[in-house]
Design a protein around this motif. Structure first.
Motif, PDB file in Angstrom:
ATOM      1  N   ALA A 253       0.832  -1.202   0.000  1.00  0.00           N
ATOM      2  CA  ALA A 253       0.000   0.000   0.000  1.00  0.00           C
ATOM      3  C   ALA A 253       0.869   1.256   0.000  1.00  0.00           C
ATOM      4  CB  ALA A 253      -0.914  -0.011   1.210  1.00  0.00           C
ATOM      5  N   LYS A 254       0.394   2.264  -0.709  1.00  0.00           N
ATOM      6  CA  LYS A 254       1.054   3.566  -0.730  1.00  0.00           C
ATOM      7  C   LYS A 254       0.675   4.322   0.538  1.00  0.00           C
ATOM      8  CE  LYS A 254       0.894   3.956  -5.735  1.00  0.00           C
ATOM      9  NZ  LYS A 254       0.342   4.739  -6.836  1.00  0.00           N
ATOM     10  N   PRO A 255       1.488   5.184   1.051  1.00  0.00           N
ATOM     11  CA  PRO A 255       2.819   5.498   0.547  1.00  0.00           C
ATOM     12  C   PRO A 255       3.786   4.360   0.846  1.00  0.00           C
ATOM     13  CG  PRO A 255       2.415   6.710   2.557  1.00  0.00           C
ATOM     14  CD  PRO A 255       1.157   5.975   2.225  1.00  0.00           C
ATOM     15  N   LEU A 256       4.587   4.046  -0.139  1.00  0.00           N
ATOM     16  CA  LEU A 256       5.537   2.943  -0.011  1.00  0.00           C
ATOM     17  C   LEU A 256       6.765   3.360   0.777  1.00  0.00           C
ATOM     18  CD1 LEU A 256       5.525   1.601  -3.660  1.00  0.00           C
ATOM     19  CD2 LEU A 256       4.426   0.577  -1.678  1.00  0.00           C
ATOM     20  N   GLU A 257       7.235   2.448   1.582  1.00  0.00           N
ATOM     21  CA  GLU A 257       8.519   2.634   2.242  1.00  0.00           C
ATOM     22  C   GLU A 257       9.543   1.934   1.367  1.00  0.00           C
ATOM     23  OE1 GLU A 257       8.541   1.497   6.362  1.00  0.00           O
ATOM     24  OE2 GLU A 257       6.461   2.147   6.592  1.00  0.00           O
TER      25      GLU A 257
ATOM     26  N   LEU B 252       9.737  -2.068  -0.088  1.00  0.00           N
ATOM     27  CA  LEU B 252       9.695  -2.365  -1.517  1.00  0.00           C
ATOM     28  C   LEU B 252      10.921  -3.159  -1.948  1.00  0.00           C
ATOM     29  CD1 LEU B 252       8.434  -2.079  -4.321  1.00  0.00           C
ATOM     30  CD2 LEU B 252       9.589   0.138  -4.501  1.00  0.00           C
ATOM     31  N   ILE B 253      12.088  -2.726  -1.538  1.00  0.00           N
ATOM     32  CA  ILE B 253      13.338  -3.404  -1.906  1.00  0.00           C
ATOM     33  C   ILE B 253      13.361  -4.824  -1.350  1.00  0.00           C
ATOM     34  CG2 ILE B 253      15.841  -3.419  -1.549  1.00  0.00           C
ATOM     35  CD1 ILE B 253      15.643  -0.299  -1.732  1.00  0.00           C
ATOM     36  N   LYS B 254      12.985  -4.991  -0.091  1.00  0.00           N
ATOM     37  CA  LYS B 254      12.972  -6.329   0.512  1.00  0.00           C
ATOM     38  C   LYS B 254      11.967  -7.244  -0.178  1.00  0.00           C
ATOM     39  CE  LYS B 254      14.663  -5.302   5.115  1.00  0.00           C
ATOM     40  NZ  LYS B 254      14.384  -5.336   6.554  1.00  0.00           N
ATOM     41  N   THR B 255      10.818  -6.695  -0.540  1.00  0.00           N
ATOM     42  CA  THR B 255       9.800  -7.509  -1.205  1.00  0.00           C
ATOM     43  C   THR B 255      10.294  -7.986  -2.565  1.00  0.00           C
ATOM     44  OG1 THR B 255       8.042  -6.308  -0.064  1.00  0.00           O
ATOM     45  CG2 THR B 255       7.421  -7.532  -2.049  1.00  0.00           C
TER      46      THR B 255
ATOM     47  N   VAL C 150      17.230 -12.134  -0.644  1.00  0.00           N
ATOM     48  CA  VAL C 150      16.796 -11.625   0.646  1.00  0.00           C
ATOM     49  C   VAL C 150      17.950 -11.276   1.557  1.00  0.00           C
ATOM     50  CG1 VAL C 150      15.518 -12.203   2.743  1.00  0.00           C
ATOM     51  CG2 VAL C 150      14.597 -12.807   0.516  1.00  0.00           C
ATOM     52  N   ASP C 151      18.988 -12.096   1.609  1.00  0.00           N
ATOM     53  CA  ASP C 151      20.092 -11.889   2.519  1.00  0.00           C
ATOM     54  C   ASP C 151      20.828 -10.568   2.303  1.00  0.00           C
ATOM     55  OD1 ASP C 151      19.541 -14.298   3.724  1.00  0.00           O
ATOM     56  OD2 ASP C 151      20.932 -15.419   2.465  1.00  0.00           O
ATOM     57  N   HIS C 152      20.768 -10.026   1.102  1.00  0.00           N
ATOM     58  CA  HIS C 152      21.494  -8.802   0.798  1.00  0.00           C
ATOM     59  C   HIS C 152      20.861  -7.583   1.432  1.00  0.00           C
ATOM     60  CE1 HIS C 152      24.143 -10.768  -2.073  1.00  0.00           C
ATOM     61  NE2 HIS C 152      23.078 -11.417  -2.501  1.00  0.00           N
ATOM     62  N   PHE C 153      19.620  -7.683   1.898  1.00  0.00           N
ATOM     63  CA  PHE C 153      18.907  -6.502   2.387  1.00  0.00           C
ATOM     64  C   PHE C 153      18.478  -6.620   3.827  1.00  0.00           C
ATOM     65  CE2 PHE C 153      18.391  -6.620  -2.195  1.00  0.00           C
ATOM     66  CZ  PHE C 153      18.808  -5.347  -2.519  1.00  0.00           C
TER      67      PHE C 153
END
Length: 68
Positions: free
Chosen positions: A45-49, A53-56, A64-67
């Motif tokens: 849902a917006k507003p996006l964090e 977003l990056i983790k998803t 996944v491990d990189h974030f």
């Protein structure tokens, strides 16, 4: 919703494996339910964090491990 249903129930070999992530201002529980029933993997849902977003996205790219 229509596009997700079309992708998921098409005869394409990888139709069930393609990650579909929706970004929407519709943040109610009912909206999330409809998105998931249509075959999408995630409802953001917006507003996006940006971190969420990056983790998803990373989760569906196998990174996944990189974030953490």
């Amino acid at each position: 919703l229509e596009a997700a249903r079309y992708i998921r129930w098409s005869n394409k070999e990888n139709a069930r494996d393609i990650p579909i992530i929706v970004m929407t201002a519709n943040a109610f529980t009912e909206d999330r339910r409809r998105v998931l029933e249509a075959g999408m993997n995630e409802h953001l849902a917006k507003p996006l964090e940006s971190e969420v977003l990056i983790k998803t996205i990373a989760n569906y790219c196998g990174k996944v491990d990189h974030f953490k």
